[in-house]
Design an enzyme around this catalytic site. Sequence first.
Site, PDB file in Angstrom:
ATOM      1  N   ASP A 177       2.241   0.593  71.355  1.00  0.00           N
ATOM      2  CA  ASP A 177       1.603  -0.331  70.426  1.00  0.00           C
ATOM      3  C   ASP A 177       1.256   0.440  69.151  1.00  0.00           C
ATOM      4  O   ASP A 177       0.677   1.523  69.223  1.00  0.00           O
ATOM      5  CB  ASP A 177       0.319  -0.886  71.067  1.00  0.00           C
ATOM      6  N   ASP A 211       1.278  -4.291  65.846  1.00  0.00           N
ATOM      7  CA  ASP A 211       0.139  -5.197  65.828  1.00  0.00           C
ATOM      8  C   ASP A 211      -0.029  -5.858  64.449  1.00  0.00           C
ATOM      9  O   ASP A 211      -0.036  -5.159  63.425  1.00  0.00           O
ATOM     10  CB  ASP A 211      -1.103  -4.353  66.139  1.00  0.00           C
ATOM     11  N   GLU A 264       4.210  -8.234  65.754  1.00  0.00           N
ATOM     12  CA  GLU A 264       3.326  -9.367  66.045  1.00  0.00           C
ATOM     13  C   GLU A 264       2.996 -10.004  64.697  1.00  0.00           C
ATOM     14  O   GLU A 264       2.433  -9.341  63.821  1.00  0.00           O
ATOM     15  CB  GLU A 264       2.058  -8.884  66.740  1.00  0.00           C
ATOM     16  N   HIS A 287      -1.808 -10.161  76.373  1.00  0.00           N
ATOM     17  CA  HIS A 287      -3.227  -9.858  76.601  1.00  0.00           C
ATOM     18  C   HIS A 287      -4.163 -10.706  75.745  1.00  0.00           C
ATOM     19  O   HIS A 287      -5.375 -10.574  75.859  1.00  0.00           O
ATOM     20  CB  HIS A 287      -3.460  -8.369  76.312  1.00  0.00           C
ATOM     21  N   ASP A 288      -3.621 -11.526  74.848  1.00  0.00           N
ATOM     22  CA  ASP A 288      -4.455 -12.367  73.985  1.00  0.00           C
ATOM     23  C   ASP A 288      -4.426 -13.832  74.398  1.00  0.00           C
ATOM     24  O   ASP A 288      -5.061 -14.666  73.736  1.00  0.00           O
ATOM     25  CB  ASP A 288      -3.956 -12.289  72.522  1.00  0.00           C
TER      26      ASP A 288
HETATM   27  C1  GLC Z   1      -3.574  -8.313  67.750  1.00  0.00           C
HETATM   28  C2  GLC Z   1      -3.814  -7.841  69.160  1.00  0.00           C
HETATM   29  C3  GLC Z   1      -5.205  -8.211  69.553  1.00  0.00           C
HETATM   30  C4  GLC Z   1      -6.163  -7.511  68.610  1.00  0.00           C
HETATM   31  C5  GLC Z   1      -5.833  -7.813  67.159  1.00  0.00           C
HETATM   32  C6  GLC Z   1      -6.506  -6.842  66.240  1.00  0.00           C
HETATM   33  O1  GLC Z   1      -3.631  -9.689  67.635  1.00  0.00           O
HETATM   34  O2  GLC Z   1      -2.847  -8.370  70.014  1.00  0.00           O
HETATM   35  O3  GLC Z   1      -5.492  -7.910  70.890  1.00  0.00           O
HETATM   36  O4  GLC Z   1      -7.468  -7.924  68.890  1.00  0.00           O
HETATM   37  O5  GLC Z   1      -4.464  -7.699  66.885  1.00  0.00           O
HETATM   38  O6  GLC Z   1      -5.941  -5.572  66.382  1.00  0.00           O
END
Ligand code: GLC
Length: 552
Positions: free
Chosen positions: A98, A200, A250, A324-325
């Site tokens: 990540d 991320d 992401e 995980h979100d």
């Molecule tokens: C992304 C991650 C999440 C995190 C956010 C800030 O959305 O997947 O878990 O809280 O970024 O880093």
Amino acid sequence: MNKQWWKEAVVYQIYPRSFKDSTGSGVGDLNGITEKLDYLKDLGVDVLWLSPIYESPNVDNGYDISDYQAISREFGSMADFDRLLAAAHERGLKIVMDLVVNHTSNQHKWFMESRSSRVNPKRDWYIWRDGVDGSRPPNKLGSIFSGSAWEKDAGTGQYYLHLFAKEQPDLNWRNPEVRSAVFSMMKWWLDKGIDGFRMDVINLIGKPDEALAISGEPVDPIPNDKLTHTYLQEMRCEALSHYDIMTVGETPGVTASAARQFAGFDANELNMVFQFELMDVDADPKTGKWNQNRYRLSDVKKIMSKWQTELHGVAWNSLYWNNHDQPRVVSRFGDDFCAECRVRSAKMLATCLHLMQGTPYIYQGEELGMTNFPIQSLDDIRDVESLNAYRELVSESAVFSHEQMLAAIRKSGRDNARTPMQWDKTANAGFTTGVPWITVNPNYVEINAEAQVQDSASVFSYYKKLIALRKQYPIIVHGDYELLLPDDERLFVYHRCFEGRTLLVFCNFSGETLSRPSGTGFGRGSLLISNYAETELAAALVQPWEATVYLT
Ligand code: GLC
């Protein structure tokens, strides 16, 4: 047809904190992952994506990084990481890390220097602005984790930008020193032999002038700024292009057409992105994910089909129901109420996703049909996003009552995905011999890996079969896509075509027995996979939560 290994791969996401604890600390760790590599190899996945394992004060469970080149002490050491990487590679498994570089932790030494004075050489590594009239934030940009995106720093009297928690200050990508520091850190990991990055919120690194202007006015979100593309092309040229790796960004808020800019075959940016339209299918215009809305299948189909057709031949899709979100897929789009419905609907959902075009991602426990966690009180909650939303929507603005907010968190909260992996039926699901950092879902006694690995009718065995089919049939990787019955609110039916062959995927998103619509090709060709035995399938009827796939 452009062949690349990541187009044929299946990725498995590990949330290390909740995967396997090898020491009894209550927190999962790297040696725990190494212990379970044979389980992952048996499942048949090719790539492991590790959620952040770096040093972090854990305000946002590792997404607030205080040292990019050190392993979090809770998770082990760099030597443990090197062993994990070698052991994975020995088994033919790749490891993707990540990369969280939109922001750092406020405990990162870069930020500590930056905040120390207005003239510190690293001042401009973060985004500092004066307030309006000295006492109000520069503008009304909101944090994704509630409240203003600006925090006043008492020491120097200026505000810094944080799109997430206030402990996650945003890096200033406009500064070339920041970019070069990030690229050399990336090369350091790539030289160690890792196989790629999941990036991320990478589409947020380029911030348009208006987002940073001192105006006191609201600002639109920033999902696709042209600066982001400039930085990603530079990243590709400086770091990524020298290695045979995979990258997935992401990208919240990105449309299918913008995805072609990020992940187009000729874009020179990323290999693929995670889209959010599907995850937002039941979002509420006012309260976002915090609601009791139920999705409409026709909307799900419209979104998934749009991404399938708009990217076909020009860019690459990622396919996911879970991470995980997000809440657990079987609780959200299936039925976790009775054991039989849970197993059938988990398999149906897997079929629907895995036979589309793109790289499938499996989130730990999804392959077991793990469910949402029945939280009872605020004490069960660990997630900063849920806790901040509770403060804002209940304590500060009374949009929801306590009970309503708990119900919303039960439905959509991120902790649903973060309860420990359910390995067996011993105490704490075999996750830890200590006290787990977050409560184990009480259903581990029935739902666990040990019970499923040897059972040919389990959700685990079904995922294994789907993964194996992808390796065997190029049509699953390369075929084009056509949706049938777009308006049907219970059936999701699509065709894939490749080199004169057709795959027919037939999914019932309901627990009802339906009459089978004509003209969809049911029963034509050979049955590739189904969550019912062939003898239970009927030409005239669709069984509850049925998934059937034929190849002609
Ligand atoms: C992304 C991650 C999440 C995190 C956010 C800030 O959305 O997947 O878990 O809280 O970024 O880093």
